[in-house]
Design a protein around this motif. Structure first.
Motif, short mmCIF file in Angstrom:
data_model
loop_
_atom_site.label_atom_id
_atom_site.label_comp_id
_atom_site.label_asym_id
_atom_site.label_seq_id
_atom_site.Cartn_x
_atom_site.Cartn_y
_atom_site.Cartn_z
N LEU A 116 -28.62 46.35 30.84
CA LEU A 116 -28.98 45.32 29.86
C LEU A 116 -29.78 44.19 30.52
CD1 LEU A 116 -25.68 45.23 27.78
CD2 LEU A 116 -27.94 45.97 26.97
N HIS A 117 -29.46 43.85 31.77
CA HIS A 117 -30.27 42.85 32.49
C HIS A 117 -31.72 43.32 32.59
CE1 HIS A 117 -27.39 39.87 33.69
NE2 HIS A 117 -26.63 40.71 34.34
N ILE A 118 -31.91 44.55 33.01
CA ILE A 118 -33.28 45.09 33.16
C ILE A 118 -34.00 45.07 31.81
CG2 ILE A 118 -34.59 47.25 33.51
CD1 ILE A 118 -32.99 47.79 35.97
N CYS A 119 -33.32 45.55 30.75
CA CYS A 119 -33.97 45.64 29.44
C CYS A 119 -34.27 44.26 28.86
CB CYS A 119 -33.12 46.46 28.48
SG CYS A 119 -33.09 48.21 28.95
N THR A 120 -33.33 43.31 29.01
CA THR A 120 -33.56 41.96 28.51
C THR A 120 -34.75 41.33 29.24
OG1 THR A 120 -31.19 41.74 28.16
CG2 THR A 120 -32.48 39.70 28.12
N GLN A 121 -34.74 41.40 30.57
CA GLN A 121 -35.80 40.75 31.34
C GLN A 121 -37.14 41.48 31.21
OE1 GLN A 121 -34.98 39.08 35.17
NE2 GLN A 121 -32.82 38.78 34.75
N SER A 122 -37.10 42.78 30.92
CA SER A 122 -38.36 43.53 30.77
C SER A 122 -38.81 43.59 29.32
CB SER A 122 -38.17 44.96 31.30
OG SER A 122 -37.78 44.96 32.65
N ASN A 123 -37.94 43.08 28.42
CA ASN A 123 -38.19 43.17 26.98
C ASN A 123 -38.42 44.60 26.51
OD1 ASN A 123 -38.51 42.24 24.36
ND2 ASN A 123 -40.74 41.98 24.59
N THR A 124 -37.43 45.44 26.79
CA THR A 124 -37.47 46.85 26.38
C THR A 124 -36.11 47.25 25.82
OG1 THR A 124 -36.61 47.66 28.48
CG2 THR A 124 -39.02 47.41 28.33
N GLY A 125 -36.03 48.44 25.29
CA GLY A 125 -34.77 49.08 24.97
C GLY A 125 -34.55 50.19 25.99
N CYS A 126 -33.48 50.98 25.78
CA CYS A 126 -33.26 52.13 26.67
C CYS A 126 -32.32 53.11 26.02
CB CYS A 126 -32.68 51.67 28.00
SG CYS A 126 -30.98 51.11 27.90
N ILE A 127 -32.40 54.33 26.50
CA ILE A 127 -31.39 55.33 26.12
C ILE A 127 -30.95 56.08 27.37
CG2 ILE A 127 -33.22 56.99 25.44
CD1 ILE A 127 -30.44 57.35 23.29
N PRO A 161 -38.39 47.86 22.62
CA PRO A 161 -37.26 46.93 22.47
C PRO A 161 -36.52 47.08 21.14
CG PRO A 161 -39.38 45.74 22.41
CD PRO A 161 -39.67 47.14 22.87
N GLU A 162 -37.25 47.41 20.06
CA GLU A 162 -36.60 47.48 18.74
C GLU A 162 -35.60 48.63 18.64
OE1 GLU A 162 -39.82 47.30 19.37
OE2 GLU A 162 -40.99 48.82 18.29
N LEU A 163 -35.64 49.56 19.59
CA LEU A 163 -34.68 50.67 19.56
C LEU A 163 -33.34 50.30 20.17
CD1 LEU A 163 -37.08 53.65 20.34
CD2 LEU A 163 -36.20 52.90 18.11
N GLY A 164 -33.25 49.12 20.80
CA GLY A 164 -31.98 48.68 21.38
C GLY A 164 -31.61 49.47 22.63
N CYS A 165 -30.40 49.21 23.11
CA CYS A 165 -29.93 49.86 24.33
C CYS A 165 -28.73 50.72 23.98
CB CYS A 165 -29.52 48.81 25.36
SG CYS A 165 -30.92 47.80 25.90
N GLU A 224 -24.76 58.22 19.09
CA GLU A 224 -25.36 57.14 19.87
C GLU A 224 -24.43 55.93 19.88
OE1 GLU A 224 -29.30 55.67 19.43
OE2 GLU A 224 -30.20 57.63 19.81
N LEU A 225 -24.10 55.45 21.10
CA LEU A 225 -23.26 54.27 21.26
C LEU A 225 -24.11 53.13 21.78
CD1 LEU A 225 -19.96 55.39 23.04
CD2 LEU A 225 -20.25 54.51 20.70
N GLN A 226 -23.91 51.94 21.18
CA GLN A 226 -24.65 50.80 21.69
C GLN A 226 -24.03 50.32 23.01
OE1 GLN A 226 -25.13 47.63 18.73
NE2 GLN A 226 -26.19 46.49 20.33
N LEU A 227 -24.88 50.01 24.01
CA LEU A 227 -24.37 49.53 25.30
C LEU A 227 -24.01 48.05 25.21
CD1 LEU A 227 -26.80 51.22 27.85
CD2 LEU A 227 -24.45 51.89 27.30
#
Lengths: 344, 344
Positions: free
Chosen positions: B244-255, B318-322, B331-334
């Motif tokens: 979540l740190h990486i995704c927040t700071q990079s402004n992305t989502g992830c799976i 980013p709109e796909l969330g983590c 799918e579980l939200q992190l």
């Protein structure tokens, strides 16, 4: 005053909240708070590192030390170590251990002091670690600075016949501490009765204890007059102890003159009030954060004209030992009676 | 075992004694312990700084954590942060607060662990501060490292379609801690009766908790295969929190994919014994000190062949969330359920 429990914000929330008011001002600060490590670029310059640990109940007493002053002092004592290398402090990391009795507002106060110090001395906050502690407050600060390779001054470069110089005046912080401890005891005995501490006319020694400054101005004056010291150290454990460090590491002796030791009027009055030996306070009282340095004899004229420092003695051959010539012409051997946290 | 009170040596004596066994091995270490500040020369390279605070009763329990292991771990967790920047740890400062129940021999043990870590990772001890403390032991370490300007990896560089990779396996240190806590409780209940903890076959998870390593080898393998990650972080608070740190700071989502999360056999057995959810331990258990990084999709072939890391998912818009795709296709939200010293 509003009180917010730290658990409400959590560790990340607290850090984010505290550092939001800090802006980086140095071009060498490439990345500050927010990654695994901070990134610094000093180009061709050398990196200087110093660190200091302050523990409640050992190094400070919150009964009379306001948190903002404490934050200021915790930062400044680290800057002093970088100046003592003839360098410039540029960045700090701040780690805190915080027990349950502290609120977010308390820690904000502490950070306000750190921020003020950073603003005045041009230093950036670049990282740290924050944790709950079982008891009390602890502050661990690491300061990073830069220095030109050929301008850094170590403790071990003093040579026979060098002049010994010291900035400011000595013993004031120690006498300030004695005064604070006395008024704390009086206040305790007063119980619920009205009590106002007897601080009038003692402002200077109180400030020297509670809100000391690092001698950036001394480094600037030395640069201005074109003098590079042969050895330098900051006085945190007393003139006597620091002078012995220089002499031991430089393999020299020294002689200083009692009549030349700079002492402020308030320090002298306070020592008399306490019936304490004034010179002992100046030689062994800690926390002065003045700079002690040696310069070649050939620089006599330049340093004699300095506004921020004065000559108090000279370096000698090692076999002559380290001593002080008293006002009545006797020689006293210097001893390291500096402060020791493990004994006090 | 001989016992020497720390007051016998005093602060300077103790430091001198402890650092006498350390030899500098890096040419960048110009001046280590013994002056107002240490001096480092990285030439044209960047300086990396990280710091970590460890407090007795909060971060470690000396009932089951040997002092030598503690010293090793305290150093290594800092090295891990420097590797997570794609840098090389080179120097550390060590500050200690020591209560009266510790002897010189105890602190020697702690330093023996720090020294071993320094030897194995090629790091120099360059300074620190040592003080008495009112209660318990505290360790504040700052690590300084170097990095090439164009090779440093931040948390904020991940891009849509990047592959997410993680080294080693996860959740082991957390399960090791559960085991140690259980055996401590059993031992307490046993009172004076003979007691031997049930540690057989659990060596791996215990070592992961008590004596973790920093993933120098991962950085080396990445260099060897010529891959520079787009983002990187070390896993100290759990995979979920760090991702979540990486995704927040990079402004992305992830799976990420549950079936791809690396978990050791002993970790799985222990989770079953405790009737705990294994994936929760892997996602949220702290202190893994593995590296989590992202690489461009074009590097797929190279990273798929890595010995020290494996692909566990990919970066998204980013709109796909983590989220995590479970084994049964849900799918579980992190969520960041990382460790928080202010709540525990």
């Amino acid at each position: 005053m509003k009180e917010t429990e730290i658990a409400e914000l959590g560790e990340f929330g607290l850090i984010k909240h505290l550092v939001s008011n800090f802006k980086s001002r140095n071009s060498s600060t490439i990345k500050a708070v927010g990654d695994d490590a901070a990134v610094i670029d000093y180009g061709q310059k050398m990196t200087l590192i110093t660190t200091d640990l302050l523990l409640e109940g050992i190094h400070f007493d919150l009964t009379y030390c306001p948190l903002k002053h404490l934050g200021y002092k915790a930062a400044v004592v680290n800057f002093s170590d970088i100046y003592a290398m003839n360098g410039t402090p540029k960045q700090i990391t701040v780690s805190l251990g915080i027990s349950k009795r502290f609120t977010v507002e308390h820690i904000e106060e502490l950070y306000a002091g750190i921020r003020l110090a950073c603003e005045i001395y041009g230093v950036d906050l670049i990282g740290g670690d924050t944790s709950a502690s079982v008891t009390g407050l602890l502050i661990s600060i690491t300061c990073i600075g830069e220095g030109d390779k050929d301008k850094i001054v170590y403790r071990n470069g003093a040579k026979d016949t060098d002049l010994i110089c010291v900035s400011g005046d000595l013993g004031a912080a120690y006498m300030g501490l004695q005064l604070l401890e006395r008024e704390k005891a009086v206040s305790k005995n007063a119980g619920n009765k009205e009590f106002s501490p007897a601080f009038e006319g003692k402002e200077y020694i109180l400030e020297r204890q509670l809100k000391p400054e690092a001698r950036k101005d001394v480094i600037e004056e030395l640069t201005q007059i074109g003098v590079k010291p042969t050895a330098m150290i900051d006085i945190s454990d007393g003139l006597s102890s620091e002078l012995l460090h220089i002499c031991t590491q430089s393999n020299t002796g020294c002689i200083i003159y009692e009549e030349r030791i700079p002492i402020d009027y308030q320090t002298a009055c306070m020592a008399e009030e306490f019936n304490m030996n004034l010179v002992t306070a100046a030689l062994n009282g800690g926390e002065d954060y003045e700079l002690l340095f040696t310069v070649p004899l050939t620089e006599h004229e330049k340093v004699a004209s300095m506004k921020t420092a004065k000559i108090i003695g000279r370096i000698t051959k090692p076999e002559l030992g380290c001593s002080m010539e008293t006002r009545d012409g006797n020689e006293l051997q210097l001893k390291a009676q500096g402060w020791n946290a493990f004994e006090h």
